[in-house]
Design a protein around this motif. Structure first.
Motif, mmCIF file in Angstrom:
data_model
loop_
_atom_site.group_PDB
_atom_site.id
_atom_site.type_symbol
_atom_site.label_atom_id
_atom_site.label_comp_id
_atom_site.label_asym_id
_atom_site.label_seq_id
_atom_site.Cartn_x
_atom_site.Cartn_y
_atom_site.Cartn_z
ATOM 1 N N LYS A 91 29.853 20.905 44.112
ATOM 2 C CA LYS A 91 30.350 22.090 44.783
ATOM 3 C C LYS A 91 30.151 23.398 43.912
ATOM 4 C CE LYS A 91 34.571 20.078 46.316
ATOM 5 N NZ LYS A 91 34.544 18.761 45.670
ATOM 6 N N ASN A 92 29.731 24.299 44.920
ATOM 7 C CA ASN A 92 29.478 25.681 44.078
ATOM 8 C C ASN A 92 30.290 26.984 44.269
ATOM 9 O OD1 ASN A 92 26.798 24.794 42.866
ATOM 10 N ND2 ASN A 92 26.236 24.807 44.904
ATOM 11 N N ASN A 93 31.370 27.306 43.298
ATOM 12 C CA ASN A 93 32.120 28.292 43.698
ATOM 13 C C ASN A 93 31.347 29.664 43.757
ATOM 14 O OD1 ASN A 93 31.821 29.020 40.920
ATOM 15 N ND2 ASN A 93 33.452 27.718 40.345
ATOM 16 N N LEU A 94 32.189 30.564 44.103
ATOM 17 C CA LEU A 94 31.359 32.013 44.010
ATOM 18 C C LEU A 94 30.753 32.343 42.852
ATOM 19 C CD1 LEU A 94 31.139 34.366 46.344
ATOM 20 C CD2 LEU A 94 33.336 35.381 45.218
ATOM 21 N N TRP A 95 31.451 31.983 41.705
ATOM 22 C CA TRP A 95 30.867 32.484 40.557
ATOM 23 C C TRP A 95 29.396 32.092 40.217
ATOM 24 C CZ3 TRP A 95 29.304 33.952 35.832
ATOM 25 C CH2 TRP A 95 29.051 33.036 34.705
ATOM 26 N N LEU A 96 29.398 30.797 40.549
ATOM 27 C CA LEU A 96 28.243 29.995 40.502
ATOM 28 C C LEU A 96 27.052 30.618 41.390
ATOM 29 C CD1 LEU A 96 29.181 26.287 39.960
ATOM 30 C CD2 LEU A 96 28.276 27.760 38.151
ATOM 31 N N LYS A 97 27.422 31.001 42.629
ATOM 32 C CA LYS A 97 26.570 31.402 43.571
ATOM 33 C C LYS A 97 25.940 32.884 42.851
ATOM 34 C CE LYS A 97 28.013 29.235 47.660
ATOM 35 N NZ LYS A 97 28.989 29.352 48.702
ATOM 36 N N ILE A 98 26.820 33.807 42.593
ATOM 37 C CA ILE A 98 26.547 34.895 42.081
ATOM 38 C C ILE A 98 25.714 34.705 40.891
ATOM 39 C CG2 ILE A 98 27.360 37.254 41.289
ATOM 40 C CD1 ILE A 98 29.874 36.786 42.755
ATOM 41 N N GLY A 99 26.190 34.124 40.003
ATOM 42 C CA GLY A 99 25.299 33.769 38.972
ATOM 43 C C GLY A 99 23.911 33.324 39.106
ATOM 44 N N THR A 100 23.913 32.349 40.151
ATOM 45 C CA THR A 100 22.470 31.745 40.246
ATOM 46 C C THR A 100 21.625 33.023 40.832
ATOM 47 O OG1 THR A 100 23.510 29.651 40.859
ATOM 48 C CG2 THR A 100 21.239 29.964 41.641
ATOM 49 N N TYR A 101 22.500 33.724 41.898
ATOM 50 C CA TYR A 101 21.531 34.854 42.318
ATOM 51 C C TYR A 101 20.910 35.787 41.177
ATOM 52 C CZ TYR A 101 20.247 39.006 45.241
ATOM 53 O OH TYR A 101 19.561 40.108 45.837
ATOM 54 N N LEU A 102 21.951 36.197 40.224
ATOM 55 C CA LEU A 102 21.585 37.233 39.290
ATOM 56 C C LEU A 102 20.557 36.671 38.369
ATOM 57 C CD1 LEU A 102 24.942 38.807 38.739
ATOM 58 C CD2 LEU A 102 22.778 39.784 40.145
ATOM 59 N N PHE A 103 20.646 35.518 37.662
ATOM 60 C CA PHE A 103 20.147 34.875 36.613
ATOM 61 C C PHE A 103 18.805 34.315 37.173
ATOM 62 C CE2 PHE A 103 24.333 34.980 34.848
ATOM 63 C CZ PHE A 103 24.091 35.646 33.573
ATOM 64 N N ASN A 104 18.755 33.814 38.522
ATOM 65 C CA ASN A 104 17.461 33.482 38.664
ATOM 66 C C ASN A 104 16.473 34.379 38.946
ATOM 67 O OD1 ASN A 104 16.066 32.229 41.742
ATOM 68 N ND2 ASN A 104 15.529 31.281 39.595
ATOM 69 N N LYS A 105 16.983 35.737 39.251
ATOM 70 C CA LYS A 105 15.976 36.831 39.206
ATOM 71 C C LYS A 105 15.512 36.925 38.018
ATOM 72 C CE LYS A 105 16.558 38.077 43.719
ATOM 73 N NZ LYS A 105 15.838 38.214 44.670
ATOM 74 N N ALA A 106 16.432 36.918 37.048
ATOM 75 C CA ALA A 106 16.072 37.411 35.444
ATOM 76 C C ALA A 106 15.200 36.206 35.107
ATOM 77 C CB ALA A 106 17.214 37.175 34.815
ATOM 78 N N GLU A 107 15.240 34.792 35.595
ATOM 79 C CA GLU A 107 14.496 33.749 35.137
ATOM 80 C C GLU A 107 12.910 34.195 35.267
ATOM 81 O OE1 GLU A 107 12.542 30.924 35.877
ATOM 82 O OE2 GLU A 107 12.695 29.998 34.080
ATOM 83 N N CYS A 108 12.790 34.629 36.662
ATOM 84 C CA CYS A 108 11.219 34.583 37.095
ATOM 85 C C CYS A 108 10.677 35.893 36.191
ATOM 86 C CB CYS A 108 11.547 35.235 38.516
ATOM 87 S SG CYS A 108 12.118 34.218 39.663
ATOM 88 N N ASN A 109 11.333 36.849 36.091
ATOM 89 C CA ASN A 109 10.748 37.846 35.155
ATOM 90 C C ASN A 109 10.660 37.319 33.731
ATOM 91 O OD1 ASN A 109 10.444 39.525 37.333
ATOM 92 N ND2 ASN A 109 12.533 40.233 36.974
ATOM 93 N N GLY A 110 11.940 36.592 33.453
ATOM 94 C CA GLY A 110 11.941 36.231 31.846
ATOM 95 C C GLY A 110 10.766 35.209 31.755
ATOM 96 N N ALA A 111 10.451 34.299 32.628
ATOM 97 C CA ALA A 111 9.436 33.437 32.288
ATOM 98 C C ALA A 111 8.049 34.309 32.026
ATOM 99 C CB ALA A 111 9.178 32.377 33.417
ATOM 100 N N PHE A 112 7.623 35.251 33.039
ATOM 101 C CA PHE A 112 6.589 35.910 32.863
ATOM 102 C C PHE A 112 6.326 36.594 31.534
ATOM 103 C CE2 PHE A 112 4.188 40.038 33.426
ATOM 104 C CZ PHE A 112 2.939 39.599 33.904
ATOM 105 N N TYR A 113 7.513 37.529 31.259
ATOM 106 C CA TYR A 113 7.350 38.215 30.004
ATOM 107 C C TYR A 113 7.328 37.146 28.614
ATOM 108 C CZ TYR A 113 7.403 42.417 32.452
ATOM 109 O OH TYR A 113 7.179 43.426 33.198
ATOM 110 N N PHE A 114 8.177 36.036 28.695
ATOM 111 C CA PHE A 114 8.007 35.340 27.471
ATOM 112 C C PHE A 114 6.862 34.688 27.190
ATOM 113 C CE2 PHE A 114 8.684 31.064 25.509
ATOM 114 C CZ PHE A 114 9.559 31.485 24.322
ATOM 115 N N GLY A 115 5.930 34.229 28.513
ATOM 116 C CA GLY A 115 4.674 33.813 28.205
ATOM 117 C C GLY A 115 3.883 34.878 27.931
ATOM 118 N N LYS A 116 3.934 36.290 28.355
ATOM 119 C CA LYS A 116 3.135 37.251 27.826
ATOM 120 C C LYS A 116 3.258 37.614 26.455
ATOM 121 C CE LYS A 116 2.839 42.116 29.642
ATOM 122 N NZ LYS A 116 1.401 42.572 29.823
ATOM 123 N N TYR A 117 4.361 37.411 25.678
ATOM 124 C CA TYR A 117 4.629 37.737 24.454
ATOM 125 C C TYR A 117 4.503 36.502 23.451
ATOM 126 C CZ TYR A 117 5.452 42.450 26.548
ATOM 127 O OH TYR A 117 5.424 43.535 27.137
#
Ligand SMILES: Cc1cc2nc3c(=O)[nH]c(=O)nc-3n(C[C@H](O)[C@H](O)[C@H](O)COP(=O)(O)O)c2cc1C
Ligand code: SF4
Ligand code: SF4
Length: 290
Positions: free
Chosen positions: A166-192
């Protein structure tokens, strides 16, 4: 009699999901089922399309990255052929029983759209491979609980029991926000990422990087822009030569390899109990449910 064949496709950056995938395979084999374990990077590196026609039941496993799954895993899902109602289970490993995110619904929806009928999902907590080093006793205990959760999971899968997370609202919001961060985070982690002077150009990181993001140029190790933030190169470098210019806090200082702890009979897995207080208190409910 037709013996059902099971195919388990997984991605594992630093070995946790691989350990769990092996636990599944061993359990299914012990119960008499023909089981294949397939690391998805072998398929992606060769630019192949996954071959799934042999399998009656399919399993897909991934680590949780920033409440979601790593990009490499979604790239693999994109490559899967459409099927007609194939029985499918998923599992994911995460470092925390609360912050695992709603990644399963992203994965589930992606699979369901292609005809993979996801009926069983399992969340397995393993030690975090970023930021904080878990105590050896907690590592052992998480592994021992994982063994039991996988055993129960395989029994449920084979009996056809539906168990969807089950995914409660907190998990849905968290996923939306953090997943965006992960896409950029992976790019910058690799870059540096950088290899220091202690690098002896052994080539291990180049060979092992799942996205072929590392190369040698003019007698230096170079990191490209395809990093999936898996941490493998950082922890597997024999010279501990790889660090990150700006995001070093992600790296566990003493390195990360849990196999010695799991295989050491002297280490007792008794870190969490009903009396546990402080940060790890919330692990108790996860630990006691199997
Ligand atoms: C970039 C990155 C992000 C992560 N984000 C989360 C997270 O949001 N929640 C969590 O519980 N664990 C998180 N973890 C920890 C991993 O999910 C966990 O250690 C996992 O078992 C690693 O599996 P692997 O060894 O198969 O790669 C993260 C790890 C990495 C490398
Ligand atoms: S694994 Fe370490 S020592 Fe070997 S080439 Fe890569 S950075 Fe250099
Ligand atoms: S560069 Fe390192 S962290 Fe990035 S995908 Fe390759 S092995 Fe993983």
């Amino acid at each position: 009699m037709h013996v059902q064949k099971i195919g388990i496709f997984y991605f594992s950056g630093t070995g946790n999901t691989k350990i769990v995938a092996n636990l599944y395979a061993n359990e299914f084999q012990y119960k008499g089922f023909n089981t294949n374990l397939i690391p998805i990077e072998n398929i992606l590196r060769k630019n192949l399309n996954p071959s799934i026609s042999d399998y009656d039941i399919l399993g897909f496993g991934h680590p949780v990255h920033a409440f979601s799954a790593p990009k490499i895993f979604f790239d693999f899902l994109d490559r899967l052929p459409d099927v007609d109602n194939r029985k499918t289970f998923t599992f994911k490993t995460a470092g925390d029983p609360i912050c695992h995110g709603g990644s399963t619904s992203l994965v589930r929806n992606g699979l369901n759209k292609k005809g993979y009928k996801v009926f069983h999902e399992n969340l397995i907590i393993m030690p975090a491979n970023v930021v904080v080093k878990y105590d050896d006793s907690l590592v052992k205990q998480l592994y021992e609980v994982a063994v039991k959760k996988v055993k129960r999971g395989t029994e449920e899968i084979l009996s056809g029991k539906t168990k969807l997370q089950k995914n409660n609202l907190w998990l849905k919001i968290g996923t939306y926000l953090f997943n965006k961060a992960e896409c950029n985070g992976a790019f910058y982690f690799g870059k540096y990422l950088i290899a220091s002077d202690s690098c002896n150009l052994c080539g291990k990181c180049i060979k092992e990087c799942p996205t072929r993001n590392i190369s040698k140029q003019n007698e230096s190790i170079i990191f490209g822009n395809k990093c999936t933030f898996c941490m493998r190169c950082v922890y597997n470098c024999p010279e501990r030569a790889i660090s990150n210019k700006y995001m070093n806090f992600f790296i566990i200082k003493k390195g990360y390899n849990i196999l010695n702890i799991i295989n050491d009979p002297k280490i007792k897995g008794n870190y969490i109990s009903h009396k546990t207080k402080g940060f790890f208190k919330h692990f108790y409910n996860y630990m006691s449910d199997y």
